[in-house]
Write a protein that holds these residues in place. Structure first.
Motif, mmCIF file in Angstrom:
data_model
loop_
_atom_site.group_PDB
_atom_site.id
_atom_site.type_symbol
_atom_site.label_atom_id
_atom_site.label_comp_id
_atom_site.label_asym_id
_atom_site.label_seq_id
_atom_site.Cartn_x
_atom_site.Cartn_y
_atom_site.Cartn_z
ATOM 1 N N CYS A 86 2.361 2.567 -2.310
ATOM 2 C CA CYS A 86 2.425 4.161 -4.290
ATOM 3 C C CYS A 86 0.812 3.818 -4.594
ATOM 4 C CB CYS A 86 3.156 3.145 -5.148
ATOM 5 S SG CYS A 86 4.230 2.976 -4.754
ATOM 6 N N GLN A 87 0.277 4.356 -4.529
ATOM 7 C CA GLN A 87 -0.491 5.127 -4.828
ATOM 8 C C GLN A 87 -1.452 4.271 -6.519
ATOM 9 O OE1 GLN A 87 -3.615 6.578 -3.690
ATOM 10 N NE2 GLN A 87 -2.924 7.368 -2.523
ATOM 11 N N PRO A 88 -1.993 3.101 -7.046
ATOM 12 C CA PRO A 88 -2.192 2.614 -7.538
ATOM 13 C C PRO A 88 -2.207 2.941 -8.948
ATOM 14 C CG PRO A 88 -3.894 1.834 -5.841
ATOM 15 C CD PRO A 88 -3.248 2.905 -5.332
ATOM 16 N N SER A 89 -2.765 3.875 -8.991
ATOM 17 C CA SER A 89 -2.922 4.833 -10.491
ATOM 18 C C SER A 89 -1.509 5.259 -10.473
ATOM 19 C CB SER A 89 -3.477 6.564 -10.256
ATOM 20 O OG SER A 89 -3.091 7.383 -9.176
ATOM 21 N N GLU A 90 -0.352 5.241 -10.059
ATOM 22 C CA GLU A 90 0.599 5.803 -10.237
ATOM 23 C C GLU A 90 1.660 4.635 -9.800
ATOM 24 O OE1 GLU A 90 1.598 9.284 -7.306
ATOM 25 O OE2 GLU A 90 -0.331 10.507 -7.893
ATOM 26 N N MET B 199 0.894 -1.417 0.072
ATOM 27 C CA MET B 199 0.026 0.096 -0.072
ATOM 28 C C MET B 199 0.837 1.365 -0.117
ATOM 29 S SD MET B 199 -3.332 -1.163 2.453
ATOM 30 C CE MET B 199 -4.203 0.481 1.915
ATOM 31 N N GLY C 179 -7.065 -1.811 -1.980
ATOM 32 C CA GLY C 179 -6.637 -0.613 -1.889
ATOM 33 C C GLY C 179 -5.067 -0.737 -1.821
#
Length: 79
Positions: free
Chosen positions: A32-36, A30, A53
């Motif tokens: 990194c942000q998934p989009s990045e 958890m 998440g």
């Protein structure tokens, strides 16, 4: 604090006996942000997925190419 009954085999605490060269790559991250997430973007097999998440590796899709290992900013992916 590590409690053996609570282990989810995430490999992040370093207390478990997980070996670095496992048959099924393990990741529950958890950071990194998934989009990045660089690993998610680097996987040509779409084996890295977002689950609740967290970023995870789908062992059925993973070919163990190592592209995700090379781009992980915190070096938590083990293949």
């Amino acid at each position: 604090m590590y409690k053996s009954g609570n282990c989810t085999e995430c490999t992040t605490c370093g207390s478990c006996q997980q070996t670095p060269n496992v048959d099924t790559p393990i990741l529950f991250c958890m950071h990194c942000q998934p989009s990045e997430a660089p690993c998610l973007l680097a996987c040509s097999e779409n084996a890295i997925e977002v689950l609740g998440g967290a970023i995870t590796i789908n062992g059925e899709k993973c070919t163990k190419c190592g592209d995700c290992v090379e781009v992980c900013p915190i070096n938590v992916i083990k293949i």
